[in-house]
Structures are given as C-alpha cells and as structure tokens.
Design a protein around this motif. Structure first.
Motif, PDB file in Angstrom:
ATOM      1  N   ASN A  65       0.812  -1.235   0.000  1.00 44.09           N
ATOM      2  CA  ASN A  65       0.000   0.000   0.000  1.00 44.09           C
ATOM      3  C   ASN A  65       0.839   1.276   0.000  1.00 44.09           C
ATOM      4  O   ASN A  65       0.336   2.342  -0.346  1.00 44.09           O
ATOM      5  N   LYS A  66       2.110   1.186   0.377  1.00 43.75           N
ATOM      6  CA  LYS A  66       2.886   2.416   0.597  1.00 43.75           C
ATOM      7  C   LYS A  66       3.190   3.218  -0.664  1.00 43.75           C
ATOM      8  O   LYS A  66       3.109   4.450  -0.634  1.00 43.75           O
ATOM      9  N   LYS A  69       0.650   5.969  -1.420  1.00 37.76           N
ATOM     10  CA  LYS A  69       0.688   7.176  -0.576  1.00 37.76           C
ATOM     11  C   LYS A  69       1.907   8.026  -0.930  1.00 37.76           C
ATOM     12  O   LYS A  69       1.840   9.258  -0.949  1.00 37.76           O
ATOM     13  N   ASN A  94       7.005  -1.424   7.269  1.00 38.07           N
ATOM     14  CA  ASN A  94       7.021  -1.507   5.801  1.00 38.07           C
ATOM     15  C   ASN A  94       6.982  -0.104   5.206  1.00 38.07           C
ATOM     16  O   ASN A  94       7.537   0.151   4.148  1.00 38.07           O
ATOM     17  N   SER A 169       0.068   8.370   6.804  1.00 38.28           N
ATOM     18  CA  SER A 169      -1.374   8.616   6.898  1.00 38.28           C
ATOM     19  C   SER A 169      -1.686  10.048   7.310  1.00 38.28           C
ATOM     20  O   SER A 169      -1.648  10.398   8.485  1.00 38.28           O
ATOM     21  N   ALA A 202      -6.747  -3.928   5.921  1.00 36.92           N
ATOM     22  CA  ALA A 202      -6.120  -3.671   7.226  1.00 36.92           C
ATOM     23  C   ALA A 202      -6.311  -2.208   7.620  1.00 36.92           C
ATOM     24  O   ALA A 202      -6.224  -1.317   6.775  1.00 36.92           O
ATOM     25  N   ALA A 203      -6.538  -1.962   8.917  1.00 39.50           N
ATOM     26  CA  ALA A 203      -6.606  -0.594   9.429  1.00 39.50           C
ATOM     27  C   ALA A 203      -5.531  -0.424  10.501  1.00 39.50           C
ATOM     28  O   ALA A 203      -5.635  -0.984  11.588  1.00 39.50           O
ATOM     29  N   GLY A 204      -4.472   0.312  10.145  1.00 40.91           N
ATOM     30  CA  GLY A 204      -3.370   0.573  11.074  1.00 40.91           C
ATOM     31  C   GLY A 204      -3.357   2.048  11.429  1.00 40.91           C
ATOM     32  O   GLY A 204      -4.021   2.493  12.369  1.00 40.91           O
ATOM     33  N   THR A 205      -2.651   2.830  10.620  1.00 44.17           N
ATOM     34  CA  THR A 205      -2.690   4.289  10.816  1.00 44.17           C
ATOM     35  C   THR A 205      -3.836   4.908  10.010  1.00 44.17           C
ATOM     36  O   THR A 205      -4.024   6.112  10.033  1.00 44.17           O
ATOM     37  N   CYS A 206      -4.538   4.083   9.272  1.00 44.86           N
ATOM     38  CA  CYS A 206      -5.861   4.390   8.687  1.00 44.86           C
ATOM     39  C   CYS A 206      -5.895   5.092   7.333  1.00 44.86           C
ATOM     40  O   CYS A 206      -6.970   5.242   6.739  1.00 44.86           O
ATOM     41  N   GLY A 207      -4.754   5.546   6.812  1.00 48.82           N
ATOM     42  CA  GLY A 207      -4.770   6.257   5.528  1.00 48.82           C
ATOM     43  C   GLY A 207      -5.298   5.385   4.399  1.00 48.82           C
ATOM     44  O   GLY A 207      -5.992   5.874   3.494  1.00 48.82           O
ATOM     45  N   THR A 208      -4.994   4.095   4.450  1.00 46.59           N
ATOM     46  CA  THR A 208      -5.413   3.189   3.380  1.00 46.59           C
ATOM     47  C   THR A 208      -6.939   3.093   3.339  1.00 46.59           C
ATOM     48  O   THR A 208      -7.564   3.370   2.315  1.00 46.59           O
ATOM     49  N   TYR A 306      -0.146  -7.479   9.546  1.00 48.46           N
ATOM     50  CA  TYR A 306      -1.229  -6.765   8.856  1.00 48.46           C
ATOM     51  C   TYR A 306      -2.156  -7.706   8.068  1.00 48.46           C
ATOM     52  O   TYR A 306      -3.333  -7.859   8.375  1.00 48.46           O
ATOM     53  N   THR A 332      -2.363  -5.631   0.971  1.00 48.91           N
ATOM     54  CA  THR A 332      -1.575  -4.406   1.123  1.00 48.91           C
ATOM     55  C   THR A 332      -0.085  -4.676   1.364  1.00 48.91           C
ATOM     56  O   THR A 332       0.677  -3.750   1.635  1.00 48.91           O
ATOM     57  N   LEU A 333       0.306  -5.967   1.288  1.00 52.02           N
ATOM     58  CA  LEU A 333       1.707  -6.333   1.578  1.00 52.02           C
ATOM     59  C   LEU A 333       2.514  -6.504   0.289  1.00 52.02           C
ATOM     60  O   LEU A 333       2.055  -7.182  -0.631  1.00 52.02           O
TER      61      LEU A 333
HETATM   62  C1  LIG Z   1       1.435  -4.406   4.758  1.00 54.88           C
HETATM   63  C2  LIG Z   1       0.606  -3.344   5.394  1.00 54.88           C
HETATM   64  N1  LIG Z   1      -0.730  -3.434   5.320  1.00 54.88           N
HETATM   65  C3  LIG Z   1      -1.534  -2.523   5.901  1.00 54.88           C
HETATM   66  C4  LIG Z   1      -1.008  -1.466   6.610  1.00 54.88           C
HETATM   67  C5  LIG Z   1      -1.945  -0.515   7.282  1.00 54.88           C
HETATM   68  O1  LIG Z   1      -2.194   0.605   6.492  1.00 54.88           O
HETATM   69  P1  LIG Z   1      -2.609   1.960   7.181  1.00 54.88           P
HETATM   70  O2  LIG Z   1      -1.498   2.328   8.123  1.00 54.88           O
HETATM   71  O3  LIG Z   1      -2.771   2.914   6.070  1.00 54.88           O
HETATM   72  O4  LIG Z   1      -3.874   1.718   7.917  1.00 54.88           O
HETATM   73  C6  LIG Z   1       0.377  -1.313   6.701  1.00 54.88           C
HETATM   74  C7  LIG Z   1       0.948  -0.172   7.443  1.00 54.88           C
HETATM   75  O5  LIG Z   1       2.075  -0.056   7.737  1.00 54.88           O
HETATM   76  C8  LIG Z   1       1.212  -2.278   6.075  1.00 54.88           C
HETATM   77  O6  LIG Z   1       2.557  -2.207   6.129  1.00 54.88           O
END
Ligand SMILES: Cc1ncc(COP(=O)(O)O)c(C=O)c1O
Length: 364
Positions: A65-66, A69, A94, A169, A202-208, A306, A332-333
């Motif tokens: 996903n990076k 962004k 990542n 994000s 996946a929802a981590g820092t949420c930008g995706t 993730y 997203t990996l």
């Molecule tokens: C492989 C992978 N998937 C998903 C995410 C989560 O994305 P987001 O941080 O935009 O929610 C990350 C964030 O680092 C990631 O590395």
C-alpha cells in the motif's frame, strides 16, 4: 506550490478531477492498475466467491500500500526541493522501508525513527533492508517514547527535512487510496472484477482505508469496507478513519470545487476488533491459519502483522455469515522478494542499538 509534472501515466484522480492536477504535487511510482482476480482454490474450499485486489504488485521495486501514498508525499517533498525525509514506525515498518527505497530512487536521504515491536523474521529482514537501501536508522525504544521523540525532537532538529507521518497517513497520503478506490471502481465498471458485497482491508494508521472508502464513494460505489484492526485502537478506530476521510475530502474540495461533497458517516468505517490479538505485530492463531491457507492454496505470501490478521478476519466472517455476494481481500503487503538483498547485509553493520534484534529469540 510547485507542481511536479506527472510521468507517462497519471493517477485516476487527475482523470476524474482535472482541477487537482494543477494543484497537487505527484510523482509516479505505481504500476497501475493492479490486478483483481478470484482466489480459485479458496473460493471452492469455502463455497463462496473470494476475490483479491493485488496491491502487493503496486511496484516491481517494492509493492504494497505504501507506494500509492508516497506518490503524493514524496511528490510534495520534491516539489518543496527537500533533500531529506524523516519518518518512523516499528522496527519492522514496511512504510519506513518503502520510504527508504523510493526516497533513494528519487535522490532523497531518509531517516527512520524506529521503535520496539515483536521480533519476527519479517522484522529482521526489514532492518537489514533499511541498511541495504541506505537509511539513517535511529532506535527510539518504546512506542510512546518514540512518538514523543519523533514529534518533539526530530521535527524541530531536522527542520529542513520533509516529515512524513507514521504510515504516511495524512490527507495528502490518503489521496493515494482515494486514487486506488477510483481505480477499483473503473475495474468493476469494466467487469474485470465483481462488485463485492464486502471488502476487507487492514486498518493501522488508517490512511489506506480512509482513502479507499472516500474513493469508492466518489465513484458512486456503496460497497461496505470492513477495516481490520492491526494497530492500537488509539490509531485504528472508526472516528479516526472518519476524521481522516473528511479532512482528505476537504483538501480535495479546496483544491478543486468540482469534487462533490459526498456524505461520510461513522457507519462507513466499521472496524473489526476481534482479530487484533495481544497487540501490534503479535500473531494470532487465526492469522497463522490464514497465512498458511493463502500460501498453500494460492502461493500468495501474507504477514502476521497486517495481512494475516485481515485475511483471518475475512475467513472467520465468511464461515460464520456466508451471505450472498462475493467478498474481496485487499492485499496491502509487498510481494517483491528482497530476501537476497537482505541476506547480503551483516547485521553487525547496523547501528549497535539494533544488534539485539538479531540476538534475541524470534516470535514465531
Ligand atoms: C502491509 C501493510 N498493510 C496494511 C497497513 C496498514 O495501512 P494503514 O497504516 O494505512 O492503515 C500497513 C501499514 O504499515 C502495512 O505495512
């Protein structure tokens, strides 16, 4: 603001809203559109259509996903004539790796502030890769201290550097996933993929997820997107998602009045919390099963932090509520195998603070 001239391709965002092209810095990194296809073996095993969006293939240099962004974030760093970028994350980030790889490609020096997370083989691999691609690495201890130090010290100390927030994000970074939403809607319109009943991401820092939901709504698709919590709930929660999506929409509408004011509400940002487990980067039994199933049936590699948790949540949902239409897993990996590059690095060449990550036991 200076404008970076797009390369041969331009984002879907500029097709849909040409007014944005004059206003937004952007540098091409993504090989779009990424494929959408059915997971044949898993679909027949589950008796349900399961599809995948292959954002693992966003770039042949480093996917996931990076890069989406970073097209906007590093685009802005270049437009502002910065020479250096500062960002951070867990020791296996990542996002930090992608920033290092694409920063190097674009002639930007990258500093990473790295904090503790459970040490898996993936974490070790990434640590070696930051070194291989020339990042300056700073160890920041626990996550809380790291956050404080990142914001209070690094941003002040390195005023000339372009600061990229954790996970990339922020509204500008989330535009990469607004673009992905427009791309996917185009694929659905062209019948390259189905209109899913549900998308798991996946929802981590949420930008995706924030960007994706906004992109789908701007394309007129009401598909439910289910976020799977993979980071602490202080970061990954419906309110944070809604806030970021609204800020991103505000940015777009300020730059181009033709962008419609779509309604975004909390119900657009459901977050599944039951697959987070013991914490960030801690594998769960469901995540291990999901990684194994995807690897053995489809030869697609997932990770425990993730994508394993996200696909685990999809499997659990499909098994408990079979429902009607197809479901889609948004991968997203990165699937680019950089192991040979990592293997060329001796961990003793890393700053001493990181050696202990190679001397401790691995979390399996
Ligand atoms: C492989 C992978 N998937 C998903 C995410 C989560 O994305 P987001 O941080 O935009 O929610 C990350 C964030 O680092 C990631 O590395």
């Amino acid at each position: 603001m200076n404008v970076v001239t797009p390369g041969l391709d331009r984002p879907w965002l500029f097709e849909a809203f040409p007014g944005l092209q004059k206003q937004l810095p952007w540098t091409p990194l993504v090989e779009a559109p990424t494929p959408v296809h059915r997971l044949e073996r898993i679909s027949s095993l589950l008796g349900k259509e399961v599809w995948i969006k292959r954002d693992d293939k966003t770039s042949s240099e480093y996917g996931g996903n990076k890069p989406r962004k970073l097209e906007f974030l590093l685009g802005e760093a270049l437009a502002q004539n910065r020479k250096k970028v500062v960002t951070g994350g867990g020791v296996g980030t990542n996002h930090g790796l992608a920033t290092t790889i694409f920063g190097k490609k674009l002639g930007l020096r990258v500093t990473l502030g790295l904090f503790d997370q459970p040490v898996t083989a993936h974490v070790r691999n990434n640590l070696l890769l930051y070194q291989a691609f020339g990042a300056e690495m700073k160890y920041m201890g626990s996550a809380l201290k790291a956050a404080l130090r990142y914001y209070l010290v690094e941003k002040i100390r390195q005023r000339s550097a372009y600061p990229v927030p954790l996970g990339g994000s922020c509204p500008l970074g989330a535009l990469g996933y607004v673009d992905a939403g427009l791309e996917f809607a185009t694929q659905v319109r062209r019948k390259e993929g189905p209109l899913p009943q549900m998308i798991f991401v996946a929802a981590g820092t949420c930008g995706t997820m924030a960007g994706l939901v906004l992109g789908l709504r701007l394309s007129g698709l009401n598909t439910r997107v289910e976020g799977v919590q993979v980071a602490p709930s202080a970061f990954a929660n419906p309110k944070a998602l809604l806030r970021l999506a609204r800020k991103t929409l505000t940015l777009m509408r300020r730059l181009d009045g033709s962008v419609p004011g779509v309604q975004l509400n909390l119900v657009d940002f459901p977050v599944e919390r039951g697959h987070y487990g013991a914490g960030y980067g801690h594998p769960t039994p469901a995540c291990r099963e999901a990684i194994q199933l995807m690897g053995e049936s489809e030869e697609i590699f997932l990770d425990p932090t993730y994508t394993g948790k996200t696909f685990g949540a999809l499997l659990a949902r499909v098994r408990s509520e079979p429902g009607e239409g197809p479901v889609l897993f948004w991968n997203t990996l990165s699937s680019v195998d950089l192991t040979p590059v990592a293997q060329s690095v001796d961990f003793r060449s890393l700053p001493v603070a990181f050696h202990r990550f190679f001397e401790c036991a691995l979390v399996e």
